[in-house]
Design an enzyme around this catalytic site. Sequence first.
Site, PDB file in Angstrom:
ATOM      1  N   GLN A 146     101.749 -17.228  48.335  1.00 51.85           N
ATOM      2  CA  GLN A 146     101.391 -17.955  47.049  1.00 51.85           C
ATOM      3  C   GLN A 146     101.792 -19.276  46.818  1.00 51.85           C
ATOM      4  O   GLN A 146     102.787 -19.642  47.279  1.00 51.85           O
ATOM      5  CB  GLN A 146     102.576 -17.168  46.094  1.00 51.85           C
ATOM      6  CG  GLN A 146     102.488 -17.277  44.667  1.00 51.85           C
ATOM      7  CD  GLN A 146     101.133 -17.056  44.014  1.00 51.85           C
ATOM      8  OE1 GLN A 146     100.495 -15.879  44.166  1.00 51.85           O
ATOM      9  NE2 GLN A 146     100.424 -17.638  43.162  1.00 51.85           N
ATOM     10  N   ASP A 198      92.638 -15.370  50.947  1.00 58.72           N
ATOM     11  CA  ASP A 198      92.472 -16.372  49.676  1.00 58.72           C
ATOM     12  C   ASP A 198      91.450 -17.428  50.157  1.00 58.72           C
ATOM     13  O   ASP A 198      91.000 -18.133  49.363  1.00 58.72           O
ATOM     14  CB  ASP A 198      93.915 -17.173  49.692  1.00 58.72           C
ATOM     15  CG  ASP A 198      94.785 -17.020  48.343  1.00 58.72           C
ATOM     16  OD1 ASP A 198      93.863 -16.540  47.457  1.00 58.72           O
ATOM     17  OD2 ASP A 198      95.847 -17.373  48.216  1.00 58.72           O
ATOM     18  N   LYS A 217      99.635  -9.110  41.237  1.00 58.63           N
ATOM     19  CA  LYS A 217      98.855  -8.499  42.459  1.00 58.63           C
ATOM     20  C   LYS A 217      99.276  -7.037  43.175  1.00 58.63           C
ATOM     21  O   LYS A 217      98.644  -6.508  43.567  1.00 58.63           O
ATOM     22  CB  LYS A 217      98.868  -9.787  43.311  1.00 58.63           C
ATOM     23  CG  LYS A 217      98.157 -10.974  43.083  1.00 58.63           C
ATOM     24  CD  LYS A 217      98.677 -12.245  43.834  1.00 58.63           C
ATOM     25  CE  LYS A 217      97.858 -13.590  43.458  1.00 58.63           C
ATOM     26  NZ  LYS A 217      98.148 -14.867  43.620  1.00 58.63           N
TER      27      LYS A 217
END
Length: 300
Positions: free
Chosen positions: A98, A121, A54
């Site tokens: 994460q 997200d 990422k």
Amino acid sequence: MSAQVIDGKAFAAKVRDQVSEHVKLLKVEHGIVPGLAVVLVGEDPASQVYVRSKGKQTIEVGMHSEEHKLDIATSEADLLSIISRLNSDPAINGILVQLPLPKHLNEDLVINSIDPAKDVDGFHISNVGLLGTGQRSMVPCTPLGCLMMLREHFGSLSGKDAVIIGRSNIVGKPMAQLLLGDSCTVTVAHSKTKNLKQVVSHADVVVAAVGRAEMVPGDWIKPGAVVIDVGINRIPAPEKGEGKTKLVGDVDYDSCSKVAGAITPVPGGVGPMTIACLLANTLTATCRANGLTEPEGLTV
Ligand code: NAD
């Protein structure tokens, strides 16, 4: 008949190019550089690989990238205070924590502490509610990537029968909302669904998000259906040598690709689209935060 292969890797490269072009414009015309902060708690090897990837791709499209790597024993209070700092940092437009988090941290609490406008997200409860009511939201990256590929394939999804296998908050449920939003007739199957074969065999679109290697065989698939395989499963691959492994999806690619009209491979299908959509979401969040027009086609 052999299915058309939906090349997620190539599609993701196209999305990244589009993001990168827009990032250049933002910089030249407005002096704005979008920033993405990724927070990783602990040293889970798979998570470390994702976070590295990422960060690398964020820089490649011209954005500012920050990685916050925290010790596995980090307290909830410390994690919340880092998120609070990122929430008020003007250089940061997107925050991603994460998952999974270590057991002592309350995932819901942590995710809901992110500013919804920076929740790239799309897991914050506000964004979940906005998506569910058809309002402008941040859309979870994996289902967004699946939708982009389906729209490209079909043009219009209106009236299609879609079956999603899996009802997780990060894939199955938001995928259902997105397909409903595009006027599909949506069925969400899960571990308690009876006669899954029969349910799947009516679908024009099958999205498999289960986490069980090759569980969907070709004889479940309606001829010509489009199969999107979200699953990523590592299995032994003795044919490659002793102790070797390989990645496979949730559908049995060999048999499904003989029946389907189109199919995403694993690897090289949904996976690359997920990170491309994270970059797209960071760009979208930056445009919204600055009252600028969002680029077309990068969100719903
Ligand atoms: P999850 O474990 O949270 O959810 C799995 C779902 O599958 C559950 O809703 C469960 O009800 C359903 N299920 C389990 N067994 C079943 C069965 N026998 N029949 C029907 N349904 C069954 O998983 P998730 O986070 O949604 O991820 C699913 C898969 O997608 C995993 O392989 C994961 O690694 C992969 N994934 C890939 C990406 C990507 O970028 N490609 C992103 C997220 C997840």
